[in-house]
Scaffold this motif. Sequence first.
Motif, PDB file in Angstrom:
ATOM      1  N   LEU A 164       0.835  -1.209   0.000  1.00  0.00           N
ATOM      2  CA  LEU A 164       0.000   0.000   0.000  1.00  0.00           C
ATOM      3  C   LEU A 164       0.871   1.262   0.000  1.00  0.00           C
ATOM      4  O   LEU A 164       0.575   2.236  -0.699  1.00  0.00           O
ATOM      5  CB  LEU A 164      -0.923  -0.004   1.213  1.00  0.00           C
ATOM      6  N   GLY A 165       1.943   1.225   0.802  1.00  0.00           N
ATOM      7  CA  GLY A 165       2.852   2.365   0.819  1.00  0.00           C
ATOM      8  C   GLY A 165       3.520   2.576  -0.523  1.00  0.00           C
ATOM      9  O   GLY A 165       3.662   3.715  -0.995  1.00  0.00           O
ATOM     10  N   SER A 166       3.944   1.492  -1.169  1.00  0.00           N
ATOM     11  CA  SER A 166       4.548   1.595  -2.484  1.00  0.00           C
ATOM     12  C   SER A 166       3.574   2.174  -3.497  1.00  0.00           C
ATOM     13  O   SER A 166       3.954   2.968  -4.364  1.00  0.00           O
ATOM     14  CB  SER A 166       5.022   0.215  -2.940  1.00  0.00           C
ATOM     15  N   TRP A 167       2.305   1.795  -3.392  1.00  0.00           N
ATOM     16  CA  TRP A 167       1.296   2.320  -4.321  1.00  0.00           C
ATOM     17  C   TRP A 167       1.102   3.825  -4.113  1.00  0.00           C
ATOM     18  O   TRP A 167       1.039   4.591  -5.076  1.00  0.00           O
ATOM     19  CB  TRP A 167      -0.023   1.576  -4.104  1.00  0.00           C
ATOM     20  N   GLN A 168       1.031   4.251  -2.873  1.00  0.00           N
ATOM     21  CA  GLN A 168       0.831   5.672  -2.595  1.00  0.00           C
ATOM     22  C   GLN A 168       2.051   6.505  -2.977  1.00  0.00           C
ATOM     23  O   GLN A 168       1.918   7.689  -3.294  1.00  0.00           O
ATOM     24  CB  GLN A 168       0.501   5.871  -1.112  1.00  0.00           C
ATOM     25  N   GLU A 169       3.224   5.893  -2.968  1.00  0.00           N
ATOM     26  CA  GLU A 169       4.427   6.633  -3.351  1.00  0.00           C
ATOM     27  C   GLU A 169       4.393   7.076  -4.801  1.00  0.00           C
ATOM     28  O   GLU A 169       5.083   8.019  -5.188  1.00  0.00           O
ATOM     29  CB  GLU A 169       5.667   5.774  -3.102  1.00  0.00           C
ATOM     30  N   GLY A 170       3.592   6.397  -5.611  1.00  0.00           N
ATOM     31  CA  GLY A 170       3.452   6.830  -6.995  1.00  0.00           C
ATOM     32  C   GLY A 170       2.842   8.210  -7.130  1.00  0.00           C
ATOM     33  O   GLY A 170       2.972   8.847  -8.182  1.00  0.00           O
TER      34      GLY A 170
END
Length: 420
Positions: A164-170
Amino acid sequence: MKHATIAHPGGTASAVRQLWKRRFDQYRKEASGYWAYVARSQFFGFLFLLFIVSSYYYAKTLDQLPTTFPYLWIVLVLLIPALSAGSVRTLLKNADRVFLLPLEPVMSAFFRPAFRYSLIIQSLRGIVLTLVIWPLYKHCTGENVQPLLLMLLFILLIKTANLLGSWQEGRFSSPGWRLLSQGYRWLLTGVVLYVLFGKGPFIGGIVLLAALLLWILIYKLLPGRQAHGVAWDFLIDNERRQQHRLYLFFSGFADVPQLPVRVKQRRALAGITRLYRFKPSSLYLYLFTKTFVRSELLGIVVRITLIAALVILAVQSVAAAALVSAAAMFITLMQLTSLEQSHRYTFWLQTYPVNERMKIGAVLRIVAATFTVQGVILSLLMLLSGAGVYSAAPLAALVVGLLLCATVMKRKFTASFETE
């Protein structure tokens, strides 16, 4: 089209879900074809053999290992990259930033199954590594060992939070903020794992919850975050990188048209063709020698030989070393069979005034020579390791392999030539 999208949002969301399904079916069909090549190369058989040998020595090592061993460092080294790295496979393409832009309000119907698929695949790595670590953890903690299912549940939670964190980093417009967030995730994952495996799931759960709340707070306050919209450029570039890595893996087992053909100079090795006599009958021998030396196939053979050599020198059981050496040689032989297909579609070979059947003999000579060199190397290593009578295992595999070259492989190449 815009009015239709507004009037029928449910229908548009359904169309977006169908788009994901078509993309995923196409991706699965392509990947399954390449995985079939991987399976035919006996790669999984080699992994299974390596697993058996490793399990045996893992158990023997645990019997002699003191309970004071710092197992937490092993846990951190293995699990931090498995749980922190990775991003969502969206299967997006370059044209999507134009054609799917009007559907951005309902793209969640596309990204939700993409997230679920990525979470399932990437969670398997964490679960497998946790199962590998578990005997060591159980040995060192003794009666304080925690329930396996509960620990696996925490592993899934940590992986979900990271994805989820990786997705939001986009959504970050600044690469610097994105890199900072990634570093923060890796650090907190290490802290949570340290507490989870060192202090137990109760304290580990508290630390995980606190870490999530802190990350959300920082995410909301970061000035480099994009407030709305889909990060099309980031997602498409990320998808391209992930697909490229997958193609690179498959290229070790089959030709991948999506990748450019990688030709390595290797001048020192390629110079062996100077030993060939300059005559028409040496044409295919010259061509396929150059092809073998300059292609990835040579690298595969070298890696297999190195792995077998390390196992021979590392293990204490001479029977296991003999088994690994013989298995490595036959895996190499299977890999070398792909050399015959190297110039199957090369048009210029059909214009040469040379009997094309000479190609079969040339390829067989190269395969036999390479196989012999590997057999001699592994036999010498077996002798140096004091394997005694087991040193004959690579030589026996060499004899059997050469017989296969002269019979089965020759018939296979001849049949392939006649069907071209």
